[in-house]
Design a protein around this motif. Structure first.
Motif, PDB file in Angstrom:
ATOM      1  N   GLY A 103      22.087  -0.821  20.739  1.00 28.73           N
ATOM      2  CA  GLY A 103      20.952  -1.654  21.122  1.00 28.73           C
ATOM      3  C   GLY A 103      19.631  -0.940  20.875  1.00 28.73           C
ATOM      4  N   GLY A 104      18.599  -1.765  20.687  1.00 27.39           N
ATOM      5  CA  GLY A 104      17.261  -1.206  20.502  1.00 27.39           C
ATOM      6  C   GLY A 104      16.925  -0.950  19.039  1.00 27.39           C
ATOM      7  N   GLN A 105      15.812  -0.292  18.854  1.00 25.91           N
ATOM      8  CA  GLN A 105      15.321   0.016  17.505  1.00 25.91           C
ATOM      9  C   GLN A 105      14.921   1.488  17.483  1.00 25.91           C
ATOM     10  N   GLY A 106      15.457   2.231  16.513  1.00 22.44           N
ATOM     11  CA  GLY A 106      15.128   3.655  16.508  1.00 22.44           C
ATOM     12  C   GLY A 106      15.205   4.260  15.128  1.00 22.44           C
ATOM     13  N   ARG A 107      14.965   5.569  15.115  1.00 19.78           N
ATOM     14  CA  ARG A 107      15.121   6.348  13.876  1.00 19.78           C
ATOM     15  C   ARG A 107      15.908   7.599  14.237  1.00 19.78           C
ATOM     16  N   MET A 108      16.677   8.062  13.285  1.00 24.21           N
ATOM     17  CA  MET A 108      17.342   9.363  13.423  1.00 24.21           C
ATOM     18  C   MET A 108      16.685  10.279  12.397  1.00 24.21           C
ATOM     19  N   VAL A 109      15.997  11.293  12.907  1.00 14.79           N
ATOM     20  CA  VAL A 109      15.323  12.259  12.022  1.00 14.79           C
ATOM     21  C   VAL A 109      16.291  13.416  11.811  1.00 14.79           C
ATOM     22  N   MET A 110      16.520  13.764  10.531  1.00 15.48           N
ATOM     23  CA  MET A 110      17.497  14.800  10.228  1.00 15.48           C
ATOM     24  C   MET A 110      16.929  15.792   9.216  1.00 15.48           C
ATOM     25  N   MET A 122      17.974   3.152  13.069  1.00 17.90           N
ATOM     26  CA  MET A 122      18.997   2.844  14.083  1.00 17.90           C
ATOM     27  C   MET A 122      18.730   1.431  14.603  1.00 17.90           C
ATOM     28  N   THR A 123      19.605   0.526  14.247  1.00 18.49           N
ATOM     29  CA  THR A 123      19.507  -0.849  14.785  1.00 18.49           C
ATOM     30  C   THR A 123      20.916  -1.206  15.262  1.00 18.49           C
ATOM     31  N   PRO A 124      21.047  -2.225  16.127  1.00 13.59           N
ATOM     32  CA  PRO A 124      22.380  -2.558  16.661  1.00 13.59           C
ATOM     33  C   PRO A 124      23.398  -2.756  15.541  1.00 13.59           C
ATOM     34  N   GLY A 125      24.490  -2.019  15.615  1.00 11.52           N
ATOM     35  CA  GLY A 125      25.542  -2.116  14.596  1.00 11.52           C
ATOM     36  C   GLY A 125      25.485  -1.000  13.585  1.00 11.52           C
ATOM     37  N   ALA A 126      24.338  -0.344  13.474  1.00 15.32           N
ATOM     38  CA  ALA A 126      24.222   0.746  12.490  1.00 15.32           C
ATOM     39  C   ALA A 126      25.046   1.938  12.946  1.00 15.32           C
ATOM     40  N   VAL A 127      25.825   2.482  12.019  1.00 17.82           N
ATOM     41  CA  VAL A 127      26.557   3.730  12.282  1.00 17.82           C
ATOM     42  C   VAL A 127      25.907   4.792  11.402  1.00 17.82           C
ATOM     43  N   VAL A 128      25.299   5.769  12.024  1.00 22.28           N
ATOM     44  CA  VAL A 128      24.582   6.813  11.272  1.00 22.28           C
ATOM     45  C   VAL A 128      25.470   8.052  11.213  1.00 22.28           C
ATOM     46  N   TYR A 129      25.749   8.514   9.996  1.00 21.81           N
ATOM     47  CA  TYR A 129      26.571   9.708   9.834  1.00 21.81           C
ATOM     48  C   TYR A 129      25.665  10.917   9.647  1.00 21.81           C
ATOM     49  N   VAL A 130      25.842  11.901  10.543  1.00 24.54           N
ATOM     50  CA  VAL A 130      25.092  13.163  10.464  1.00 24.54           C
ATOM     51  C   VAL A 130      26.052  14.205   9.893  1.00 24.54           C
ATOM     52  N   PRO A 131      25.833  14.642   8.647  1.00 24.41           N
ATOM     53  CA  PRO A 131      26.791  15.574   8.047  1.00 24.41           C
ATOM     54  C   PRO A 131      26.717  16.964   8.685  1.00 24.41           C
ATOM     55  N   PRO A 132      27.730  17.796   8.463  1.00 22.63           N
ATOM     56  CA  PRO A 132      27.617  19.190   8.895  1.00 22.63           C
ATOM     57  C   PRO A 132      26.316  19.799   8.349  1.00 22.63           C
ATOM     58  N   VAL A 139      14.810   8.824  17.889  1.00 26.36           N
ATOM     59  CA  VAL A 139      13.451   8.395  18.253  1.00 26.36           C
ATOM     60  C   VAL A 139      13.496   6.905  18.587  1.00 26.36           C
ATOM     61  N   ASN A 140      12.885   6.500  19.710  1.00 27.27           N
ATOM     62  CA  ASN A 140      12.844   5.088  20.083  1.00 27.27           C
ATOM     63  C   ASN A 140      11.555   4.473  19.554  1.00 27.27           C
ATOM     64  N   VAL A 141      11.636   3.564  18.586  1.00 28.97           N
ATOM     65  CA  VAL A 141      10.425   3.009  17.971  1.00 28.97           C
ATOM     66  C   VAL A 141      10.084   1.618  18.521  1.00 28.97           C
ATOM     67  N   SER A 142      10.738   1.252  19.637  1.00 31.72           N
ATOM     68  CA  SER A 142      10.429  -0.046  20.258  1.00 31.72           C
ATOM     69  C   SER A 142       9.318   0.126  21.291  1.00 31.72           C
ATOM     70  N   ASP A 143       8.607  -0.979  21.572  1.00 34.84           N
ATOM     71  CA  ASP A 143       7.583  -0.938  22.632  1.00 34.84           C
ATOM     72  C   ASP A 143       8.194  -1.219  23.995  1.00 34.84           C
ATOM     73  N   ARG A 144       9.436  -1.783  23.978  1.00 37.05           N
ATOM     74  CA  ARG A 144       9.912  -2.189  25.300  1.00 37.05           C
ATOM     75  C   ARG A 144      11.416  -2.040  25.490  1.00 37.05           C
ATOM     76  N   GLU A 145      12.181  -1.945  24.388  1.00 37.40           N
ATOM     77  CA  GLU A 145      13.645  -1.900  24.550  1.00 37.40           C
ATOM     78  C   GLU A 145      14.153  -0.466  24.582  1.00 37.40           C
ATOM     79  N   ASP A 146      15.213  -0.240  25.376  1.00 41.33           N
ATOM     80  CA  ASP A 146      15.918   1.043  25.309  1.00 41.33           C
ATOM     81  C   ASP A 146      16.642   1.147  23.974  1.00 41.33           C
ATOM     82  N   LEU A 147      16.710   2.350  23.449  1.00 37.29           N
ATOM     83  CA  LEU A 147      17.557   2.652  22.285  1.00 37.29           C
ATOM     84  C   LEU A 147      18.869   3.188  22.853  1.00 37.29           C
TER      85      LEU A 147
END
Ligand code: M6P
Ligand code: ZN
Length: 197
Positions: A103-110, A122-132, A139-147
């Motif tokens: 849930g929510g709207q975000g970014r994963m900084v890597m 990062m949006t609902p349903g997104a699976v972000v793979y962080v490699p070794p 980061v939560n980029v919404s004004d009101r929703e939890d990430l």
């Protein structure tokens, strides 16, 4: 000792893991991490709000075991910078992590120790793979929703905060005209120019 299978309930409605008490990270836990130090000091003088909560179902520090959990990162700003997690490399650098956004709207900084970088949505349903080898910060980029996101990583990976605490990530996510923008971190130095002990 043989590990036994188990089930735990991730309650999406309440964004919690039943039977677990979350780790709470407040603004004071991110001293020195935000670009706008004056805004940080002023904000902390007003209040020490909870930035995020982490429900961790940790497993023994044994190769092969997987820790997992749920993180809730609240909306908010320090200056023009969005609320974010501390960010870390894994202590065992060659370990990855999978994030599943609920849930929510975000970014994963890597970024890698060599300074390669990537910012994933990062949006609902997104699976972000962080490699070794890739450090990661949410980061939560919404004004009101939890990430809200579920994560899994090797239980023996550990967290190395030091490198990130010293100069932050190469890229920052800030609000410009109400929209998230990725900018260079003026504090960031390429590995060759750092004087780390
Ligand atoms: C995710 C996982 C946890 C981590 C948490 C908070 O939920 O990767 O292991 O602790 O993010 O991030 P940080 O540790 O950088 O504050
Ligand atoms: Zn991690």
């Amino acid at each position: 000792m043989l590990q036994q299978p188990f089930t735990f309930m991730l309650n999406q409605a309440t964004a919690s893991i039943e039977g677990h008490t979350p780790l709470v990270r407040r603004l004071s836990s991110l001293r020195g991490q935000f670009l706008d130090q004056a805004a940080y000091t002023a904000a902390l003088a007003q209040d020490d709000p909870v930035l995020y909560q982490v429900y961790a179902v940790d497993r023994p520090d044994v190769v092969g075991e997987l820790s997992s959990g749920l993180t809730i990162l609240h909306p908010g700003r320090v200056g023009e910078e969005y609320y974010m997690t501390k960010g870390h490399f894994h202590a065992v650098l060659e370990t990855g992590e999978v994030y599943y956004c609920l849930g929510g709207q975000g970014r994963m900084v890597m970024e890698t120790p060599e300074g390669d970088w990537h910012v994933a949505e990062m949006t609902p349903g997104a699976v972000v793979y962080v490699p070794p080898r890739w450090a990661h910060r949410s980061v939560n980029v919404s004004d009101r929703e939890d990430l809200i996101f579920f994560w899994v990583y090797p239980a023996h990976a550990g967290h190395n905060y030091g490198a990130i605490e010293r100069q932050g990530f190469r890229k920052l996510v800030v609000a410009r005209n109400g929209a998230p923008v990725v900018i260079d971190n003026p504090r960031w130095l390429p590995p060759a120019e750092r004087h780390e002990h």
